[in-house]
Design an enzyme around this catalytic site. Sequence first.
Site, PDB file in Angstrom:
ATOM      1  N   TYR A   1     -14.994 -11.447   0.296  1.00  0.00           N
ATOM      2  CA  TYR A   1     -15.722 -10.212  -0.067  1.00  0.00           C
ATOM      3  C   TYR A   1     -16.887 -10.521  -1.009  1.00  0.00           C
ATOM      4  CZ  TYR A   1     -11.881  -7.627   2.079  1.00  0.00           C
ATOM      5  OH  TYR A   1     -10.973  -7.151   2.974  1.00  0.00           O
TER       6      TYR A   1
ATOM      7  N   ARG B   1      -6.680  11.466  -6.418  1.00  0.00           N
ATOM      8  CA  ARG B   1      -7.896  10.747  -6.037  1.00  0.00           C
ATOM      9  C   ARG B   1      -9.113  11.679  -6.114  1.00  0.00           C
ATOM     10  NH1 ARG B   1     -11.834   8.675  -4.818  1.00  0.00           N
ATOM     11  NH2 ARG B   1     -12.365   7.197  -3.172  1.00  0.00           N
TER      12      ARG B   1
ATOM     13  N   ARG C   1      -3.642   6.966   0.666  1.00  0.00           N
ATOM     14  CA  ARG C   1      -4.116   8.204   1.300  1.00  0.00           C
ATOM     15  C   ARG C   1      -3.137   8.895   2.228  1.00  0.00           C
ATOM     16  NH1 ARG C   1      -9.444   5.291   3.165  1.00  0.00           N
ATOM     17  NH2 ARG C   1      -7.792   3.755   3.254  1.00  0.00           N
TER      18      ARG C   1
ATOM     19  N   ASP D   1      -6.827  -2.747  -7.230  1.00  0.00           N
ATOM     20  CA  ASP D   1      -7.371  -3.338  -6.013  1.00  0.00           C
ATOM     21  C   ASP D   1      -7.707  -4.798  -6.275  1.00  0.00           C
ATOM     22  OD1 ASP D   1      -8.351  -2.331  -3.189  1.00  0.00           O
ATOM     23  OD2 ASP D   1      -9.764  -3.853  -3.864  1.00  0.00           O
TER      24      ASP D   1
ATOM     25  N   ARG E   1       0.823  -1.217   0.000  1.00  0.00           N
ATOM     26  CA  ARG E   1       0.000   0.000   0.000  1.00  0.00           C
ATOM     27  C   ARG E   1       0.860   1.273   0.000  1.00  0.00           C
ATOM     28  NH1 ARG E   1      -5.422   0.200   1.594  1.00  0.00           N
ATOM     29  NH2 ARG E   1      -6.426  -1.750   1.118  1.00  0.00           N
TER      30      ARG E   1
HETATM   31  O1  CP3 Z   1      -0.050  -1.485  -2.486  1.00  0.00           O
HETATM   32  C1  CP3 Z   1      -0.365  -0.589  -3.295  1.00  0.00           C
HETATM   33  O2  CP3 Z   1       0.076   0.575  -3.203  1.00  0.00           O
HETATM   34  C2  CP3 Z   1      -1.217  -0.958  -4.500  1.00  0.00           C
HETATM   35  C3  CP3 Z   1      -2.616  -0.770  -4.392  1.00  0.00           C
HETATM   36  C4  CP3 Z   1      -3.512  -1.672  -3.526  1.00  0.00           C
HETATM   37  C5  CP3 Z   1      -4.752  -1.195  -3.018  1.00  0.00           C
HETATM   38  N1  CP3 Z   1      -5.385  -2.255  -2.429  1.00  0.00           N
HETATM   39  C6  CP3 Z   1      -5.243   0.180  -3.149  1.00  0.00           C
HETATM   40  C7  CP3 Z   1      -6.372   0.651  -2.322  1.00  0.00           C
HETATM   41  C8  CP3 Z   1      -3.409  -3.023  -3.188  1.00  0.00           C
HETATM   42  C9  CP3 Z   1      -2.274  -4.005  -3.431  1.00  0.00           C
HETATM   43  C10 CP3 Z   1      -4.605  -3.369  -2.495  1.00  0.00           C
HETATM   44  C11 CP3 Z   1      -4.888  -4.732  -2.003  1.00  0.00           C
HETATM   45  C12 CP3 Z   1      -6.107  -4.984  -1.215  1.00  0.00           C
HETATM   46  N2  CP3 Z   1      -7.340  -4.409  -1.350  1.00  0.00           N
HETATM   47  C13 CP3 Z   1      -6.204  -5.986  -0.219  1.00  0.00           C
HETATM   48  C14 CP3 Z   1      -5.101  -6.939   0.189  1.00  0.00           C
HETATM   49  C15 CP3 Z   1      -4.117  -6.316   1.105  1.00  0.00           C
HETATM   50  C16 CP3 Z   1      -4.663  -5.898   2.453  1.00  0.00           C
HETATM   51  O3  CP3 Z   1      -4.648  -4.691   2.699  1.00  0.00           O
HETATM   52  O4  CP3 Z   1      -5.089  -6.778   3.212  1.00  0.00           O
HETATM   53  C17 CP3 Z   1      -7.525  -5.957   0.278  1.00  0.00           C
HETATM   54  C18 CP3 Z   1      -8.099  -6.855   1.372  1.00  0.00           C
HETATM   55  C19 CP3 Z   1      -8.233  -4.959  -0.460  1.00  0.00           C
HETATM   56  C20 CP3 Z   1      -9.679  -4.604  -0.358  1.00  0.00           C
HETATM   57  C21 CP3 Z   1      -9.853  -3.197   0.007  1.00  0.00           C
HETATM   58  N3  CP3 Z   1      -9.621  -2.128  -0.844  1.00  0.00           N
HETATM   59  C22 CP3 Z   1     -10.333  -2.675   1.244  1.00  0.00           C
HETATM   60  C23 CP3 Z   1     -10.712  -3.508   2.449  1.00  0.00           C
HETATM   61  C24 CP3 Z   1     -10.369  -1.291   1.102  1.00  0.00           C
HETATM   62  C25 CP3 Z   1     -10.908  -0.300   2.107  1.00  0.00           C
HETATM   63  C26 CP3 Z   1      -9.940  -0.038   3.183  1.00  0.00           C
HETATM   64  C27 CP3 Z   1      -9.131   1.175   2.836  1.00  0.00           C
HETATM   65  O5  CP3 Z   1      -7.930   1.154   3.052  1.00  0.00           O
HETATM   66  O6  CP3 Z   1      -9.758   2.147   2.351  1.00  0.00           O
HETATM   67  C28 CP3 Z   1      -9.886  -0.951  -0.204  1.00  0.00           C
HETATM   68  C29 CP3 Z   1      -9.730   0.403  -0.801  1.00  0.00           C
HETATM   69  C30 CP3 Z   1      -8.368   0.769  -1.284  1.00  0.00           C
HETATM   70  N4  CP3 Z   1      -7.527  -0.031  -2.001  1.00  0.00           N
HETATM   71  C31 CP3 Z   1      -7.741   2.052  -1.126  1.00  0.00           C
HETATM   72  C32 CP3 Z   1      -6.501   1.979  -1.778  1.00  0.00           C
HETATM   73  C33 CP3 Z   1      -5.487   3.070  -1.930  1.00  0.00           C
HETATM   74  C34 CP3 Z   1      -8.350   3.267  -0.446  1.00  0.00           C
HETATM   75  C35 CP3 Z   1      -9.455   3.801  -1.290  1.00  0.00           C
HETATM   76  C36 CP3 Z   1      -9.414   5.311  -1.481  1.00  0.00           C
HETATM   77  O7  CP3 Z   1      -8.364   5.881  -1.815  1.00  0.00           O
HETATM   78  O8  CP3 Z   1     -10.471   5.911  -1.362  1.00  0.00           O
END
Ligand code: CP3
Length: 354
Positions: free
Chosen positions: A158, A45, A36, A82, A32
């Site tokens: 999910y 974003r 944000r 994602d 990640r």
């Molecule tokens: O690592 C990186 O920089 C690459 C991008 C990346 C995202 N999600 C961007 C994201 C990667 C590799 C993921 C993987 C992901 N997504 C996982 C596996 C890793 C982990 O964290 O356990 C999972 C379970 C998800 C599902 C997911 N996506 C959730 C539960 C959420 C909400 C929680 C949160 O952090 O907001 C997301 C949204 C998400 N994915 C965001 C980002 C940058 C935030 C959304 C936003 O910017 O509004």
Amino acid sequence: MPRRTPARLDQCPFLKPFAGQAANAPPIWLMRQAGRYLPEYREVRAKAGTFLDLCYNPALAAEVTLQPINRYGFDAAILFSDILIVPHALGQHVDFKEGEGPVLEPINSVEGLSRLDTSKTVDKFGSIYETVARVRDRLPTQTALIGFCGAPWTVATYVVGGKGSPDQAAARLFAYRDPEAFSRLIDTLTATSIEYLSGQILAGADVVQIFDSWAGSLPVDQLERWVTAPTRQIVNALNARHPNVPIIGFPRAAGVHVPHYIDETGVDGIGIDATMPIPELKERIADLGVVLQGNLDPLLLVTGGAAMEARIREILAETAGAPFVFNLGHGIVPQTPPSHVARLVDIVREGRVA
Ligand code: CP3
């Protein structure tokens, strides 16, 4: 034992551990690393529309992928996307609600499975591959590019639950009550993930990572059926098509099952969460020849200061001589001060100084 000879091995420090080479200063990237906590991410974003709009916009997704590389010079970039792109591309309704996380229209019965359509994925995956290609064009030659997907089990939690949950109860119940139907879902996700990762590799990914964030919620027989077996299928298929591309597995919270996961899946690298004791694990997996990746607690990166620095140095000492990639034990959290990330990179780049 070196297991892979990645195409860009000589250019990219990140790839060296996968050829069995240990470095004094290990390569570093962070899960990640785009997101944000970075003001430049929040800016893009805000103009992109929804989170999914950003994921499917190759120009903006490429820009966001490169932001942490430009700021910190990490050894690897990870595609900005994602794990829930896969169910979305299969036709499931997926939404990211502000402050709520992902919301999907749950598929928790055999009838619901017919809503998933593998013929629909091509268009949606096309824009993700386009992002990969654009990033690859703009990335410094020494920086590797990581593609990724969610593991079938984690994505299924999910798909079935319709949202994140602390115990993944909906998917676990579906799997117990109707293992045949659940197995069809896992098979669909497995086959789709193979095509998806293969497409990312063809578009320019040097390495791929399989995120199994919820691998820790299953008893061992269920873990074998829904985590290790499908992951092994993905690894086997990718190894046959792309024999020099390393694959990293991240079975988060799998604890004592981690050596078994490595052995059964054949992954080249293993992401370990912050609870895993490195010295013990190193001993247990020495003969499996995998690259260790991890495992700084993301909350120490929020804390910063002496506590963070002491643990970084301890991880460096614990991994001396081992093929190792520095990373967190889970993704960066939004309240992380960017200056702490800069300090982390500085310390890791100093290496294991005497
Ligand atoms: O690592 C990186 O920089 C690459 C991008 C990346 C995202 N999600 C961007 C994201 C990667 C590799 C993921 C993987 C992901 N997504 C996982 C596996 C890793 C982990 O964290 O356990 C999972 C379970 C998800 C599902 C997911 N996506 C959730 C539960 C959420 C909400 C929680 C949160 O952090 O907001 C997301 C949204 C998400 N994915 C965001 C980002 C940058 C935030 C959304 C936003 O910017 O509004």
